[in-house]
Scaffold this motif. Structure first.
Motif, PDB file in Angstrom:
ATOM      1  N   UNK A 200     -13.266  17.916 -11.409  1.00  0.00           N
ATOM      2  CA  UNK A 200     -13.995  17.546 -10.195  1.00  0.00           C
ATOM      3  C   UNK A 200     -13.406  18.081  -8.907  1.00  0.00           C
ATOM      4  N   UNK A 201     -13.511  17.287  -7.863  1.00  0.00           N
ATOM      5  CA  UNK A 201     -13.260  17.687  -6.484  1.00  0.00           C
ATOM      6  C   UNK A 201     -11.910  18.399  -6.295  1.00  0.00           C
ATOM      7  N   UNK A 202     -11.952  19.688  -5.944  1.00  0.00           N
ATOM      8  CA  UNK A 202     -10.688  20.433  -5.839  1.00  0.00           C
ATOM      9  C   UNK A 202      -9.808  19.961  -4.691  1.00  0.00           C
ATOM     10  N   UNK A 203     -10.431  19.366  -3.653  1.00  0.00           N
ATOM     11  CA  UNK A 203      -9.594  18.904  -2.547  1.00  0.00           C
ATOM     12  C   UNK A 203      -8.729  17.734  -3.010  1.00  0.00           C
ATOM     13  N   UNK A 204      -9.372  16.826  -3.749  1.00  0.00           N
ATOM     14  CA  UNK A 204      -8.616  15.687  -4.286  1.00  0.00           C
ATOM     15  C   UNK A 204      -7.547  16.191  -5.239  1.00  0.00           C
ATOM     16  N   UNK A 205      -7.900  17.215  -6.012  1.00  0.00           N
ATOM     17  CA  UNK A 205      -6.912  17.754  -6.952  1.00  0.00           C
ATOM     18  C   UNK A 205      -5.748  18.391  -6.229  1.00  0.00           C
ATOM     19  N   UNK A 206      -6.065  19.138  -5.164  1.00  0.00           N
ATOM     20  CA  UNK A 206      -4.998  19.811  -4.425  1.00  0.00           C
ATOM     21  C   UNK A 206      -4.026  18.766  -3.888  1.00  0.00           C
ATOM     22  N   UNK A 207      -4.591  17.647  -3.406  1.00  0.00           N
ATOM     23  CA  UNK A 207      -3.727  16.573  -2.903  1.00  0.00           C
ATOM     24  C   UNK A 207      -2.839  16.038  -4.008  1.00  0.00           C
TER      25      UNK A 207
ATOM     26  N   UNK B 247     -21.048   8.294 -17.503  1.00  0.00           N
ATOM     27  CA  UNK B 247     -20.411   7.716 -16.310  1.00  0.00           C
ATOM     28  C   UNK B 247     -19.481   8.730 -15.647  1.00  0.00           C
ATOM     29  N   UNK B 248     -18.741   9.462 -16.448  1.00  0.00           N
ATOM     30  CA  UNK B 248     -17.834  10.462 -15.870  1.00  0.00           C
ATOM     31  C   UNK B 248     -18.611  11.574 -15.180  1.00  0.00           C
ATOM     32  N   UNK B 249     -19.692  12.000 -15.826  1.00  0.00           N
ATOM     33  CA  UNK B 249     -20.487  13.071 -15.216  1.00  0.00           C
ATOM     34  C   UNK B 249     -21.038  12.633 -13.877  1.00  0.00           C
ATOM     35  N   UNK B 250     -21.507  11.382 -13.811  1.00  0.00           N
ATOM     36  CA  UNK B 250     -22.057  10.887 -12.553  1.00  0.00           C
ATOM     37  C   UNK B 250     -20.971  10.752 -11.500  1.00  0.00           C
ATOM     38  N   UNK B 251     -19.814  10.355 -11.954  1.00  0.00           N
ATOM     39  CA  UNK B 251     -18.722  10.074 -11.027  1.00  0.00           C
ATOM     40  C   UNK B 251     -18.062  11.371 -10.535  1.00  0.00           C
ATOM     41  N   UNK B 252     -17.797  12.299 -11.457  1.00  0.00           N
ATOM     42  CA  UNK B 252     -17.037  13.499 -11.099  1.00  0.00           C
ATOM     43  C   UNK B 252     -17.949  14.665 -10.740  1.00  0.00           C
ATOM     44  N   UNK B 253     -19.022  14.852 -11.480  1.00  0.00           N
ATOM     45  CA  UNK B 253     -19.920  15.976 -11.204  1.00  0.00           C
ATOM     46  C   UNK B 253     -20.439  16.563 -12.499  1.00  0.00           C
ATOM     47  N   UNK B 254     -21.525  17.335 -12.365  1.00  0.00           N
ATOM     48  CA  UNK B 254     -22.200  17.911 -13.529  1.00  0.00           C
ATOM     49  C   UNK B 254     -21.921  19.401 -13.596  1.00  0.00           C
TER      50      UNK B 254
END
Ligand SMILES: N[C@@H](CCC(=O)N[C@@H](CS)C(=O)NCC(=O)O)C(=O)O
Ligand SMILES: [Fe+2]
Length: 371
Positions: free
Chosen positions: A347-354, A272-279
């Motif tokens: 996962x998504x670096x933009x979300x992380x940067x925020x 589930x995490x892989x699908x949600x965040x990325x592979x």
């Protein structure tokens, strides 16, 4: 319906577990690091699936287990946006809601104890953190505290709730468990019948000793209780550990090794995490599902034995480096050479940067893909 109330005697902290009675989806408020076994046992006992960990603020007196719980149960982490807890996946703003099954928790920004502090409403209950305590309130003399803000949070936000609302505080130092908004409005000696100026004068005169663990707790709580080695990103040599596995490596070094065919990447997150965040391309997917105290997962053992073809070292990654360490230890017990990847895959670096977080696989310029 009532929340489960749990108590940590060392810090006098209350932790709350709320759940949907039919779906068994659960949410935990202010979990304490030292009590993680108790909390996991409570979830098992009630047959609950933890979907959220929630903080009322960045605590000064104890360390949260939110990061570890997220790793072990797959729960998502949420914290008030004003608390600087960059690792929390959801940064809550006033009036935001979190769902668990068919139930809803609503966030109220109640600054004062700290600038970001929040209270949470669920049905006829309010979880007040250290904003409102029984016959008291949180102190305002450290961590961006402000007595005038606290007065307004108490009188204009919390006391605007129905009088019958049950108050569940973040602490009690005198053996009490809960109260009501009506009782606190009428009789709380800090605030009942007091003007803002009187309240501020009273708070300014408290002269409380500094919490015992503040210097250790606040920095740890800003990363959901998980302490990363901030040099990890620069580590281009494996760093040996004494902790029962070969060592720690940075994401870049792990990727270099994988590209050169010198090691095998193993992704121990859940499907589930892989699908949600990325592979992570090329990584062998094998979830590390062991909860403390539970039997080993034979599928994991088989999969890592197969992955280590020709005795190649394994490099294990998860979300933040808790499961990958446990998994690396297990692989070592099986006689394999196993390394842990620092900082994991967020996962998504933009979300992380925020969220003000610097770690993460993609942040390091390494490939990933979203399904
Ligand atoms: N003795 C405790 C002090 C704990 C403390 O200061 N608690 C804060 C909440 S983080 C507070 O607001 N206490 C209110 C009070 O003592 O009136 C410790 O060392 O940890
Ligand atoms: Fe606090």
């Amino acid at each position: 319906m009532k929340p489960l109330q749990l108590f940590d005697p060392d810090s006098s902290t209350f932790t709350y577990v709320l759940f949907d009675q039919s779906t068994r989806d659960a949410l935990i408020i202010d979990p304490v690091d030292e009590q993680i076994e108790r909390d996991l046992a409570t979830l098992r006992e009630y047959g609950l699936k933890l979907v959220w960990t929630v903080e009322t603020h960045a605590h000064a007196d104890h360390i949260t287990s939110a990061g570890k719980l997220a790793e072990l149960t797959g729960a998502r982490t949420a914290a008030p946006v004003g608390c600087g807890i960059g690792t929390a996946g959801v940064q809550l703003r006033h009036a935001d809601t979190l769902s668990f099954g068919g139930e809803t928790l609503s966030a109220l920004h109640t600054p004062g104890h700290t600038a970001g502090s929040m209270s949470f409403v669920w049905r006829e209950h309010v979880f007040t953190g250290d904003t409102l305590l029984i016959n008291g309130c949180g102190r305002t003399d450290f961590q961006s505290g402000n007595a005038a803000d606290l007065y307004r949070s108490l009188t204009q936000v919390l006391f605007a709730l129905p009088d019958t609302t049950t108050v569940w505080p973040g602490h009690d130092y005198q053996g009490r468990s809960h109260s009501t908004i009506g009782q606190e409005k009428a009789g709380n000696p800090r605030v009942a019948g007091k003007s803002e100026a009187e309240f501020v004068a009273l708070m300014d005169a408290l002269n409380l000793p500094k919490p015992r663990r503040i210097d250790e707790a606040v920095p740890a709580n800003l990363t959901s209780g998980i302490r990363h080695d901030m040099d990890g990103a620069l580590l281009m040599q494996p760093r040996p550990t004494q902790s029962g596995y070969a060592g720690d490596v940075s994401p870049q070094l792990a990727w270099q090794w994988a590209q050169a065919g010198r090691a095998v990447l193993v992704d121990v997150r859940t499907d589930a995490e892989r699908e949600w965040v990325g592979f992570v391309p090329g990584a062998v997917p094998v979830a590390w599902k062991q909860w403390p105290g539970m039997a080993m997962n034979p599928q994991f053992d088989d999969a890592v034995r197969q992955a280590a073809v020709g005795g190649k070292p394994l490099v294990l990654l998860c979300r933040s480096g808790v499961r990958s360490i446990a998994a690396a230890k297990r692989a070592t017990e099986l006689g394999l050479e196993a390394y842990n990847i620092l900082e994991g895959f967020e996962g998504d670096p933009d979300a992380q940067a925020q969220r003000g977080r610097k770690g993460g696989w993609r942040h390091h310029g390494l490939p990933w893909r979203q399904n």
